[in-house]
Design an enzyme around this catalytic site. Structure first.
Site, PDB file in Angstrom:
ATOM      1  N   LYS A 221       0.804  -1.224   0.000  1.00  0.00           N
ATOM      2  CA  LYS A 221       0.000   0.000   0.000  1.00  0.00           C
ATOM      3  C   LYS A 221       0.838   1.276   0.000  1.00  0.00           C
ATOM      4  O   LYS A 221       0.489   2.278   0.616  1.00  0.00           O
ATOM      5  CB  LYS A 221      -0.985   0.029   1.190  1.00  0.00           C
ATOM      6  CG  LYS A 221      -1.849  -1.224   1.325  1.00  0.00           C
ATOM      7  CD  LYS A 221      -2.470  -1.689   0.015  1.00  0.00           C
ATOM      8  CE  LYS A 221      -3.467  -0.712  -0.557  1.00  0.00           C
ATOM      9  NZ  LYS A 221      -3.906  -1.104  -1.917  1.00  0.00           N
TER      10      LYS A 221
ATOM     11  N   GLY B 269      -5.611   7.786  -2.832  1.00  0.00           N
ATOM     12  CA  GLY B 269      -4.361   8.235  -3.437  1.00  0.00           C
ATOM     13  C   GLY B 269      -3.902   9.603  -2.962  1.00  0.00           C
ATOM     14  O   GLY B 269      -3.243  10.330  -3.692  1.00  0.00           O
TER      15      GLY B 269
ATOM     16  N   PHE C  83      -4.611   9.638 -10.731  1.00  0.00           N
ATOM     17  CA  PHE C  83      -5.341   8.695  -9.884  1.00  0.00           C
ATOM     18  C   PHE C  83      -6.757   8.428 -10.411  1.00  0.00           C
ATOM     19  O   PHE C  83      -7.192   7.277 -10.516  1.00  0.00           O
ATOM     20  CB  PHE C  83      -5.388   9.217  -8.450  1.00  0.00           C
ATOM     21  CG  PHE C  83      -5.856   8.173  -7.480  1.00  0.00           C
ATOM     22  CD1 PHE C  83      -4.979   7.202  -7.004  1.00  0.00           C
ATOM     23  CD2 PHE C  83      -7.179   8.134  -7.074  1.00  0.00           C
ATOM     24  CE1 PHE C  83      -5.414   6.224  -6.126  1.00  0.00           C
ATOM     25  CE2 PHE C  83      -7.620   7.152  -6.191  1.00  0.00           C
ATOM     26  CZ  PHE C  83      -6.738   6.198  -5.719  1.00  0.00           C
TER      27      PHE C  83
ATOM     28  N   SER D 125      -4.077   3.229   4.605  1.00  0.00           N
ATOM     29  CA  SER D 125      -4.333   2.548   3.339  1.00  0.00           C
ATOM     30  C   SER D 125      -4.341   1.025   3.521  1.00  0.00           C
ATOM     31  O   SER D 125      -5.186   0.309   2.975  1.00  0.00           O
ATOM     32  CB  SER D 125      -3.278   2.952   2.311  1.00  0.00           C
ATOM     33  OG  SER D 125      -3.568   2.381   1.057  1.00  0.00           O
TER      34      SER D 125
ATOM     35  N   HIS E  94       6.859  -7.360  -2.433  1.00  0.00           N
ATOM     36  CA  HIS E  94       6.754  -6.660  -1.147  1.00  0.00           C
ATOM     37  C   HIS E  94       7.797  -7.199  -0.165  1.00  0.00           C
ATOM     38  O   HIS E  94       7.730  -6.921   1.030  1.00  0.00           O
ATOM     39  CB  HIS E  94       5.362  -6.852  -0.535  1.00  0.00           C
ATOM     40  CG  HIS E  94       4.262  -6.126  -1.258  1.00  0.00           C
ATOM     41  ND1 HIS E  94       4.389  -4.833  -1.720  1.00  0.00           N
ATOM     42  CD2 HIS E  94       3.002  -6.525  -1.588  1.00  0.00           C
ATOM     43  CE1 HIS E  94       3.256  -4.466  -2.303  1.00  0.00           C
ATOM     44  NE2 HIS E  94       2.400  -5.475  -2.238  1.00  0.00           N
TER      45      HIS E  94
END
Length: 292
Positions: A44, A256, A228, A136, A106
């Site tokens: 995120k 965003g 976005f 987020s 990640h």
């Protein structure tokens, strides 16, 4: 398809779930290529955004048809993801038809397969300030059915501070990659806040790191596409067809924004967070902005 929420467990000192460890040997033995580009982030932190930017920088001219037909997760495989019955991230990466391959992960720096270092592959790391990142991540975990149960915001925030998150501690992740960048010219370390503030400037820096020189017109087109609201409407980037996401709870591409944390943190939570943050970040030169 079993969509039971997984349990977190300690995996070599980092909290993980089986969706990211079940294919571990293949991930660790993954064969990188010298022209591979890795997008590494804590979850995120703008991952999809930067994956899409990189894909456009490389392929909007060469393969315009992919833009409308292949979702971003098909163009940029998620290296460590194992989610039957779908092919594993390593299998998707191994069969990518494009060159260079853009691959997302990640993984904290110590888990990145060593062949990426041996092949001198380029790595784009994106970091986002801890407060917005936590917010987020919370909204994502509420809608993502293959993430652990998020609980309420208060308990989630405590877990975030304790590093009991999938892919471990935000602090360890951003600092680990920052330290590595100090000795590696192959890592381009970006900040989500900079990208929001001036997308064009950050795009230029990224293109320069990759040795690309897009025309002014190409740059304008990329900047337009990666706004976005445009990505939110684009079925190739908004993941509307992902069966693990519950869109009745939230959007995959939600806001965003920088500073949305102010709508979630109480005054007391913010003060406690700042105290804790100061302690955990006292030995690093890494600095973040929580508003722009």
């Amino acid at each position: 398809m079993d969509l039971s929420r997984p349990e977190l467990f300690d995996f070599h000192g980092v909290f993980m779930t089986n969706y990211f460890t079940d294919n571990w040997d293949k991930v660790q033995n993954f064969k990188a290529k010298p022209d591979d580009i890795v997008v590494a982030t804590y979850p995120k932190a703008g991952t999809t955004w930067v994956c899409y930017i990189l894909d456009l920088l490389h392929f909007q001219q060469k393969c315009p048809e992919r833009e409308k037909s292949v979702p971003i997760y098909g163009r940029v495989p998620f290296l460590e993801l194992t989610y039957p019955p779908y092919p594993t991230g390593t299998d998707v990466a191994d069969t990518l038809p494009t060159s260079p391959r853009i691959i997302k992960t990640h993984l904290p720096v110590q888990f990145l397969p060593k062949s990426f270092w041996e092949q001198n592959s380029r790595i784009v790391y994106v970091a986002r300030n801890a407060k917005d990142n936590a917010v987020s991540y919370f909204h994502f975990d509420c809608m993502e059915k293959i993430q652990p149960e998020p609980g309420d915001w208060k308990s989630f925030l405590q877990r975030f501070k304790d590093g009991k998150m999938v892919f471990g501690s935000w602090y360890d992740h951003v600092c680990g990659w920052w330290e590595k960048k100090q000795t590696s010219s192959k890592i381009h370390y970006m900040f989500y806040e900079d990208l929001v503030e001036d997308t064009g400037r950050e795009l230029k820096n990224l293109a320069s790191f990759l040795g690309l020189s897009p025309s002014a017109e190409e740059m304008r087109e990329i900047i337009r596409r990666v706004q976005f609201d445009v990505m939110k409407e684009n079925p190739m980037t908004n993941q509307r067809d992902d069966p693990t996401l519950d869109f009745s709870v939230s959007q995959f591409l939600r806001k965003g924004k920088v500073g949305d944390w102010k709508n979630h943190f109480t005054v007391a939570q913010n003060e406690n967070f700042d105290e804790d943050y100061k302690q955990k970040m006292k030995n690093t030169t890494l600095r973040f902005r929580v508003e722009i």
